[in-house]
Design a protein around this motif. Sequence first.
Motif, PDB file in Angstrom:
ATOM      1  N   ASP A 129     -24.527 -56.371   3.661  1.00 27.75           N
ATOM      2  CA  ASP A 129     -23.759 -55.467   3.713  1.00 27.75           C
ATOM      3  C   ASP A 129     -22.948 -55.548   4.947  1.00 27.75           C
ATOM      4  O   ASP A 129     -23.489 -55.273   6.447  1.00 27.75           O
ATOM      5  CB  ASP A 129     -24.345 -53.965   3.235  1.00 27.75           C
ATOM      6  N   ASP A 130     -21.184 -55.405   4.458  1.00 30.80           N
ATOM      7  CA  ASP A 130     -21.068 -55.541   6.293  1.00 30.80           C
ATOM      8  C   ASP A 130     -20.947 -54.612   6.822  1.00 30.80           C
ATOM      9  O   ASP A 130     -21.167 -54.631   8.024  1.00 30.80           O
ATOM     10  CB  ASP A 130     -19.762 -55.911   6.201  1.00 30.80           C
ATOM     11  N   SER A 149     -14.687 -49.790   6.609  1.00 30.32           N
ATOM     12  CA  SER A 149     -13.127 -50.661   6.858  1.00 30.32           C
ATOM     13  C   SER A 149     -13.317 -51.971   7.358  1.00 30.32           C
ATOM     14  O   SER A 149     -13.778 -52.495   7.923  1.00 30.32           O
ATOM     15  CB  SER A 149     -12.216 -49.598   8.086  1.00 30.32           C
ATOM     16  N   SER A 150     -12.851 -52.840   6.719  1.00 30.11           N
ATOM     17  CA  SER A 150     -12.722 -54.456   7.157  1.00 30.11           C
ATOM     18  C   SER A 150     -11.697 -54.571   8.159  1.00 30.11           C
ATOM     19  O   SER A 150     -11.810 -55.265   8.974  1.00 30.11           O
ATOM     20  CB  SER A 150     -11.897 -54.685   6.214  1.00 30.11           C
ATOM     21  N   LYS A 151     -10.981 -53.973   8.800  1.00 30.91           N
ATOM     22  CA  LYS A 151      -9.526 -54.155   9.438  1.00 30.91           C
ATOM     23  C   LYS A 151      -9.975 -52.845  10.533  1.00 30.91           C
ATOM     24  O   LYS A 151     -10.097 -51.779  10.303  1.00 30.91           O
ATOM     25  CB  LYS A 151      -8.740 -53.567   8.707  1.00 30.91           C
ATOM     26  N   TRP A 152     -10.639 -53.613  11.537  1.00 30.26           N
ATOM     27  CA  TRP A 152     -10.669 -53.211  12.458  1.00 30.26           C
ATOM     28  C   TRP A 152      -9.510 -52.100  13.945  1.00 30.26           C
ATOM     29  O   TRP A 152      -8.222 -53.082  13.042  1.00 30.26           O
ATOM     30  CB  TRP A 152     -11.968 -53.709  13.322  1.00 30.26           C
ATOM     31  N   SER A 153     -10.095 -51.247  14.029  1.00 32.11           N
ATOM     32  CA  SER A 153      -8.962 -50.858  15.674  1.00 32.11           C
ATOM     33  C   SER A 153      -9.138 -51.443  16.760  1.00 32.11           C
ATOM     34  O   SER A 153      -9.786 -52.122  16.688  1.00 32.11           O
ATOM     35  CB  SER A 153      -9.125 -49.424  15.903  1.00 32.11           C
ATOM     36  N   HIS A 184     -25.858 -64.445   0.968  1.00 29.24           N
ATOM     37  CA  HIS A 184     -25.262 -63.790  -0.386  1.00 29.24           C
ATOM     38  C   HIS A 184     -25.493 -64.820  -1.732  1.00 29.24           C
ATOM     39  O   HIS A 184     -25.237 -64.314  -2.841  1.00 29.24           O
ATOM     40  CB  HIS A 184     -23.556 -64.133   0.127  1.00 29.24           C
ATOM     41  N   TYR A 185     -25.934 -66.289  -0.705  1.00 24.33           N
ATOM     42  CA  TYR A 185     -26.131 -67.236  -1.822  1.00 24.33           C
ATOM     43  C   TYR A 185     -26.937 -66.819  -2.967  1.00 24.33           C
ATOM     44  O   TYR A 185     -27.133 -66.783  -3.834  1.00 24.33           O
ATOM     45  CB  TYR A 185     -26.474 -68.306  -1.345  1.00 24.33           C
ATOM     46  N   THR A 216     -15.037 -62.701   0.226  1.00 24.89           N
ATOM     47  CA  THR A 216     -14.068 -61.224  -0.600  1.00 24.89           C
ATOM     48  C   THR A 216     -15.326 -60.389  -1.682  1.00 24.89           C
ATOM     49  O   THR A 216     -14.982 -59.582  -1.679  1.00 24.89           O
ATOM     50  CB  THR A 216     -13.489 -62.904  -2.682  1.00 24.89           C
ATOM     51  N   VAL A 217     -17.007 -60.516  -0.987  1.00 25.37           N
ATOM     52  CA  VAL A 217     -17.684 -60.080  -1.134  1.00 25.37           C
ATOM     53  C   VAL A 217     -18.026 -59.052   0.372  1.00 25.37           C
ATOM     54  O   VAL A 217     -18.519 -59.901   1.064  1.00 25.37           O
ATOM     55  CB  VAL A 217     -18.539 -60.396  -2.064  1.00 25.37           C
ATOM     56  N   SER A 218     -17.663 -58.016  -0.210  1.00 28.18           N
ATOM     57  CA  SER A 218     -18.222 -57.087   1.607  1.00 28.18           C
ATOM     58  C   SER A 218     -19.981 -56.489   1.310  1.00 28.18           C
ATOM     59  O   SER A 218     -20.763 -56.641   2.321  1.00 28.18           O
ATOM     60  CB  SER A 218     -17.623 -56.065   1.970  1.00 28.18           C
ATOM     61  N   SER A 219     -19.959 -56.991  -0.007  1.00 25.57           N
ATOM     62  CA  SER A 219     -21.678 -56.072  -0.250  1.00 25.57           C
ATOM     63  C   SER A 219     -22.049 -56.275  -1.162  1.00 25.57           C
ATOM     64  O   SER A 219     -22.023 -56.918  -2.381  1.00 25.57           O
ATOM     65  CB  SER A 219     -22.025 -54.268  -0.070  1.00 25.57           C
TER      66      SER A 219
END
Length: 477
Positions: free
Chosen positions: A226-227, A260-264, A191-192, A371-374
């Motif tokens: 990338d998440d 999804s950023s929120k997993w089951s 990211h950096y 705050t950045v996923s990709s």
Amino acid sequence: MDLTPARKRPNYLLIISLSLLSLCHQDYNIEAQNSDKVVNLPEQPVNPEISHFSGYVSVNQENTRSLFFWFFEALSEAPSIRPLVIWLNGGPGCSSIGYGAASELGPFRIVENGTSLRFNQYSWVQEANMLFLESPVGVGFSYTNSSSDLDNLNDGFVAEDAYNFLVSWFARYPQYKSRDFFIAGESYAGHYAPQLAELIYDRNKVKPKDSIINLKGFIVGNPLTDDEYDNKGILEYAWSHAVISDSLYDTAKRNCDFKSSKWSEPCNVAMNTMFEKYKEIDIYNIYAPKCTTNSSSSGASFLGAGDFKPPAIKDWFKRVRWFEGYDPCYSDYAEKYFNRVDVRSSLHATTRAVSRWKVCNASILQTYKFTVSSMLPTYSKLIKAGLKIWVYSGDADGRVPVIGSRYCVEALGLSVKSEWRSWFHNHQVGGRITEYDGGLTFVTVRGAGHLVPLNKPEEALALFRSFINGQELPSRP
């Protein structure tokens, strides 16, 4: 008599001219640079003679926010014309001094339980002037007088501080202002590095010509990119390398939506179970022996030491990340060395704002705002801008595995310029390489873990030399 073909001869007039220009620049900053010069560094090897500098650069006067750097001049016949490379480690929260400079690719390696230094013959200073930055604020010797800064850390904050650091650093060391400039790093520097490159690129378009930074590109190793693809790669790598069972793999595949950023909850359970299995080995180098020292360092509770505890299931969706590149043995050596009073004095790091140097700051990881996923849109933008971009991957890393990085690169949709092939070093396969139209290159390093320059120093130097000098990696033994 010089029989070197004319096209390969160094331009001595250019070298002399640039050297004289550098001396002229130094006249304006000789006092500042002399105050940064490191002398009598404890345990420093006598040969070869290495010129290095360290100190603080203020990036925010209002909050008295300062970042610490360690800079090494290139070990070459003409260091005055060699490029400048800034190195960033990830975490977020881990030190580029403790990892990059002192354990991986700097000219010194800390050995003997932190009581000695030895020369690193595969240091990247053989090819470039290397600038190691402890970023973000709160990492290593970097500090702030405002605690609110540490509560506001995110990718944009970090990139802005790094950019302001460079502007002030070039003012102090103007002889490097016109050099070809590259960004390098590993792990969360995935990211950096591109975010700093993007900020420099955008600012260069609106800055006066004499204020631009001569950015040419960046190179990142085992980078979080990338998440979705990175997490998918973690799971597939664990299964394909016999870390987890078929049933666990099938359960995770069936229940996990990595978009999804929120997993089951079932996905969280499966992924936590996978990481529990990784506790038995070193996730950062799955074929290497696990360090068995009784680490007391700040990062000891993160994958690698015996007292690791996975995050609560309900918190997994926050994309909690463990320190990237943590090695408890090297961390112990670094912490013992950099907390020595004589070492800190020599490095001009005697500020009381940092009571104890740590290789990783756990509080930063806990409060950092992801705050950045990709980073893929940033890659696309910078590829179109004509920057030279290399992504390399140690193929024995389970934390940011080669599978995820391949997914990321392929997702960019670039045309292949040079098909996937082997590259060689010392008559052996060093890894694989694929080149894409637009200047992107993807390289693997065979047998290396998360810290490629530590695990495979010769291959890492060969790779870096190829990147910096534009030379092809050998395609034959």
